[in-house]
Design an enzyme around this catalytic site. Sequence first.
Site, short mmCIF file in Angstrom:
data_model
loop_
_atom_site.label_atom_id
_atom_site.label_comp_id
_atom_site.label_asym_id
_atom_site.label_seq_id
_atom_site.Cartn_x
_atom_site.Cartn_y
_atom_site.Cartn_z
CG ASP A 80 27.99 -33.85 -10.14
OD1 ASP A 80 28.94 -34.48 -10.65
OD2 ASP A 80 27.24 -33.09 -10.78
N GLY A 81 27.22 -35.77 -5.95
CA GLY A 81 27.23 -35.84 -4.49
C GLY A 81 28.26 -36.82 -3.98
CG ASN A 124 30.47 -28.20 -6.07
OD1 ASN A 124 31.46 -28.26 -6.78
ND2 ASN A 124 29.32 -28.75 -6.41
CD GLU A 125 27.44 -25.72 -3.30
OE1 GLU A 125 27.18 -26.74 -2.61
OE2 GLU A 125 27.56 -25.77 -4.54
CB THR A 180 28.34 -25.97 -13.44
OG1 THR A 180 29.27 -26.84 -12.77
CG2 THR A 180 29.08 -25.20 -14.51
CG LEU A 213 23.79 -22.77 -13.83
CD1 LEU A 213 24.35 -21.55 -14.53
CD2 LEU A 213 24.16 -24.04 -14.59
CB SER A 214 20.04 -23.57 -9.28
OG SER A 214 20.45 -23.41 -7.95
CB ALA A 231 15.06 -16.32 -2.88
#
Length: 291
Positions: A76-77, A149-150, A190, A194-195, A214
């Site tokens: 994916d990277g 992605n983000e 995802t 997701l994590s 967090a």
Amino acid sequence: MSRIDIYGNPDQSEHLVHLKSFLKTLIKAAAGCELRADPRYLEFIAGIIPEARREIAPISTSDGEPTSLALSIGGDGTFLTTANRIGASGTPIMGINSGHLGYLSATDIARADHEIARLITEGDYRVESRTVIAVDSASPLPSRPFALNEVAFLKQDTASMITVTATVNGNKLASYSGDGLLVSTPTGSTGYNLSVGGPIMSPRCADWIISPIAPHSLSMRPLVVPDSVTLEISTQSRSKTMLLAIDGRATPLPVESRFTLSKAPFNIHVAHLKGHTFTDTLRHKLHWGAE
């Protein structure tokens, strides 16, 4: 097809047998089609099959011919790096997984040589359009500051929290204190999202996910907003610097930096084999609904 560009991760020694078979099949199937590869990756594959130097040319920034399809060989990277290189050109990208999860990939390297001939000769694939986040700031940004992605705003000093304040269309949303804040596309839902407890979204959704990382408060939860909004982000911390990560590409910046996130004026086009569905990926890659 008139031209196929190849990008890849050369650190894939455990897949050399399958990669060699795939490249030989690709060269044979693409007879009459122009093959080009990222120069660094071309050096790698030429060490596997010497004929690659004769059959495949290096990609040049001055190339004027349109590309029919880009192949991303890796995980994916590698796919995200390829998407960043492709940018606004509109070239469809097909991922061939030789990494770990390969969530964005259309097929695995072990099966790719059986599928590539049909794909090239018959155009047996479909294309999905994926939205992209554009990042703007007065602080220096990396080249091509776009995320498939983000975008993550992260603390750099592990001993100190970071406070990330988010504004949506000029209206304050919240100040998130913790390890940082993540803004994800449906494609990236995802991944990192997701994590950290964010929801999975269909790639067809026209939304973004804002997820605290967090958080120092139990009241902070992920939020879904339309991708038509403009997000303004500012940060505070005892540390002098923070990390801006765009699809995993991290850049340290002054903690007082401000950022604007908006929908990019272009989409990334992801190629899949015909018959593939979003739910197939959930079941096969994430073991969705496994009993």
